[in-house]
Design a protein around this motif. Structure first.
Motif, short mmCIF file in Angstrom:
data_model
loop_
_atom_site.label_atom_id
_atom_site.label_comp_id
_atom_site.label_asym_id
_atom_site.label_seq_id
_atom_site.Cartn_x
_atom_site.Cartn_y
_atom_site.Cartn_z
N HIS A 1 4.72 1.25 -1.26
CA HIS A 1 4.93 1.88 -2.56
C HIS A 1 5.96 2.99 -2.47
O HIS A 1 6.91 3.06 -3.27
N GLU A 2 5.81 3.87 -1.47
CA GLU A 2 6.74 4.98 -1.32
C GLU A 2 8.16 4.49 -1.04
O GLU A 2 9.14 5.02 -1.59
N ARG B 1 3.51 7.58 3.91
CA ARG B 1 4.49 7.99 2.89
C ARG B 1 5.62 8.82 3.51
O ARG B 1 6.78 8.69 3.11
N ALA C 1 -2.68 7.86 4.68
CA ALA C 1 -1.75 7.61 3.58
C ALA C 1 -0.56 8.55 3.64
O ALA C 1 0.59 8.15 3.40
N MET D 1 -6.66 1.44 -3.54
CA MET D 1 -6.65 2.60 -2.66
C MET D 1 -8.03 2.74 -2.02
O MET D 1 -8.95 3.32 -2.60
N ARG E 1 -6.02 2.71 -7.61
CA ARG E 1 -4.88 2.01 -7.02
C ARG E 1 -3.70 2.98 -6.92
O ARG E 1 -3.62 3.98 -7.63
N ASN E 2 -2.76 2.63 -6.05
CA ASN E 2 -1.53 3.41 -5.91
C ASN E 2 -0.64 3.23 -7.13
O ASN E 2 -0.05 4.18 -7.63
N SER F 1 0.84 -1.19 0.00
CA SER F 1 0.00 0.00 0.00
C SER F 1 0.88 1.25 0.00
O SER F 1 2.00 1.23 -0.49
N HIS F 2 0.39 2.34 0.58
CA HIS F 2 1.09 3.62 0.46
C HIS F 2 2.53 3.56 0.96
O HIS F 2 3.44 4.04 0.29
#
Length: 458
Positions: free
Chosen positions: A13-14, A304, A300, A40, A59-60, A9-10
């Motif tokens: 991904h980050e 991040r 989120a 998302m 979605r991310n 997820s966030h």
């Protein structure tokens, strides 16, 4: 270097983006136990209300987005154990059942949270839904168009519950909204603003039932028909439970230190008790700048910021030179025409964190008084919460009808993160142009009101 990230997820991904940018030669792999990468949930309402038509776009990122940068994304890959001695994680494929080990040099846990389900009689009946993830989005979308679903009960009046309420009101359903707190959106807004939202919900036909506790779900032949609380019973063809979350950390017990509620314990550098194992996102309790202590902030933006910090730290030549600054907790929402933005603490969250705080509530016009409502003028409300001794801003919210107030929310977030005071906000040099604002910004005026300045009435 080989980096493993658990959760797509966030935060995951980050972390992957930052690592692939800083160390393009490194091996970066995301392991995600779900099938769909990576839905998302905070964008679900856009899909449910047809503002976004394609469910696969909410979605991310797509796996190919990271794979094009050199990363690896593995779905259906549930990490079930960590062996810190040999730096491996044990992974089970949720489709084939095949189990394998993955090695790492550094491991980032972004395991997230799971929605809480009420442990009440009848919770196994059909048509009790959750509002998280791609599969639930598809199921809820189908119910919005189902003529057999007329009475919908939403349990939980936080962001998710309010978004579900708006979606079903828009679909022409009769909605009953239930929460144990005394106020709608009580963890985000103080009573004065919450009351405005409640009135708007009621005007749109929502039966708002605050400070009630669900006792049981009633049904016949395994199918839901009624929700029973400590104050009454309500017909229900469908229930959406939005009563909170719990950390997805049961599998870490005995390996990674957890607190009594299951949140991952981290130090000021977001490292766990295990060497080279870090944790970010909704499953940790980050440092809250306004509360001056750790507290849950499942957003989120929080995930991040934590991910970016961890990667900058572990790839630095001077690791652990600077601790994680912390977060504010900033969010915004539209509710049936009302727009609000909130940052930091409100009365409910300050009480939970045992933080002494005072609040000023201020209401005025958005534009100079010579601008009519027909020309775009309207009411705006501001809350500023502050330390009673130092006047440091600890929280705030701005609400208006039919007007985007999110710029004010970002201003409040910056003020809180920089520990500005009422005096700083009262005297801040904001712009003036009569088509946009007052000679004094409404934030100026709210702070001046708290400090007892003379009232500005033009």
């Amino acid at each position: 270097m080989k980096y493993l990230i658990v959760g797509a997820s966030h935060g995951g991904h980050e972390a992957a983006l930052e690592l692939l940018h800083k160390e393009p030669e490194a091996e970066v792999t995301i392991l995600e136990q779900g099938d769909f990468i990576s839905f998302m949930s905070c964008g679900m309402e856009l899909y449910l209300t047809n503002k976004v038509i394609d469910d696969t776009s909410v979605r991310n990122f797509k796996p190919s987005d990271l794979e094009d940068l050199g990363g690896v994304v593995k779905n259906n890959s549930q990490v079930v154990a960590i062996n810190a001695d040999d730096k491996t994680v044990h992974v089970k494929n949720t489709v084939t059942g095949i189990e394998t080990d993955e090695t790492y040099d550094k491991l980032i846990l972004s395991t997230g949270v799971n929605p809480v389900q009420l442990p009440v009689p009848g919770n196994d009946l059909k048509n009790i839904f959750l509002m998280r993830g791609h599969d639930w989005a598809l199921k809820i979308k189908a119910k919005l168009a189902d003529p057999a679903v007329q009475n919908v009960v939403i349990v939980g009046a936080g962001y998710i519950g309010i978004e579900a309420t708006e979606a079903f009101v828009g679909a022409g359903k009769h909605v009953t909204l239930i929460d144990t707190l005394p106020n709608v959106l009580g963890a985000y807004l103080n009573e004065e603003m919450s009351d405005k939202i409640k009135q708007r919900l009621q005007t749109n036909g929502v039966d708002v039932r605050m400070h009630e506790f669900v006792q049981a779900y009633i049904g016949d032949a395994g199918v839901l028909s009624e929700v029973e609380t400590d104050s009454g019973s309500y017909p229900a063809d469908l229930v959406i439970e939005a009563v909170g979350v719990q950390p997805n950390t049961d599998w870490l017990q005995g390996t990674v230190l957890l607190d009594q509620k299951g949140w991952i314990k981290t130090d000021s550098f977001l490292q766990t008790n295990l060497p080279d194992v870090y944790a970010i996102g909704d499953a940790i309790v980050p440092f809250s700048i306004p509360a001056n202590k750790p507290m849950p902030i499942a957003l989120a933006t929080t995930a991040r910021r934590e991910a970016q910090y961890v990667v900058q730290n572990i790839t630095s030549d001077n690791v652990n030179a600077k601790p994680f600054k912390g977060v504010v907790g900033t969010s915004a929402l539209d509710v049936l025409g009302y727009s609000f933005a909130t940052a930091g603490l409100n009365r409910t969250t300050a009480d939970r964190a045992s933080v002494a705080m005072e609040t000023v509530h201020y209401e005025d016009k958005r534009l100079p008084y010579f601008v009519s409502s027909q020309s775009g003028n309207g009411d705006i409300a501001v809350d500023l919460s502050y330390n009673p001794d130092t006047h440091q801003i600890l929280g705030g919210a701005v609400l208006a009808d039919g007007y985007d107030v999110t710029a004010h929310g970002n201003t409040l977030a910056l003020a809180i993160s920089q520990k500005l005071t009422l005096e700083d906000i009262a005297e801040a040099d904001f712009f003036f142009q009569p088509g946009f604002d007052r000679q004094w910004s409404v934030l100026n005026l709210a702070a001046q009101h708290a400090l007892g300045y003379g009232e500005f009435t033009r």
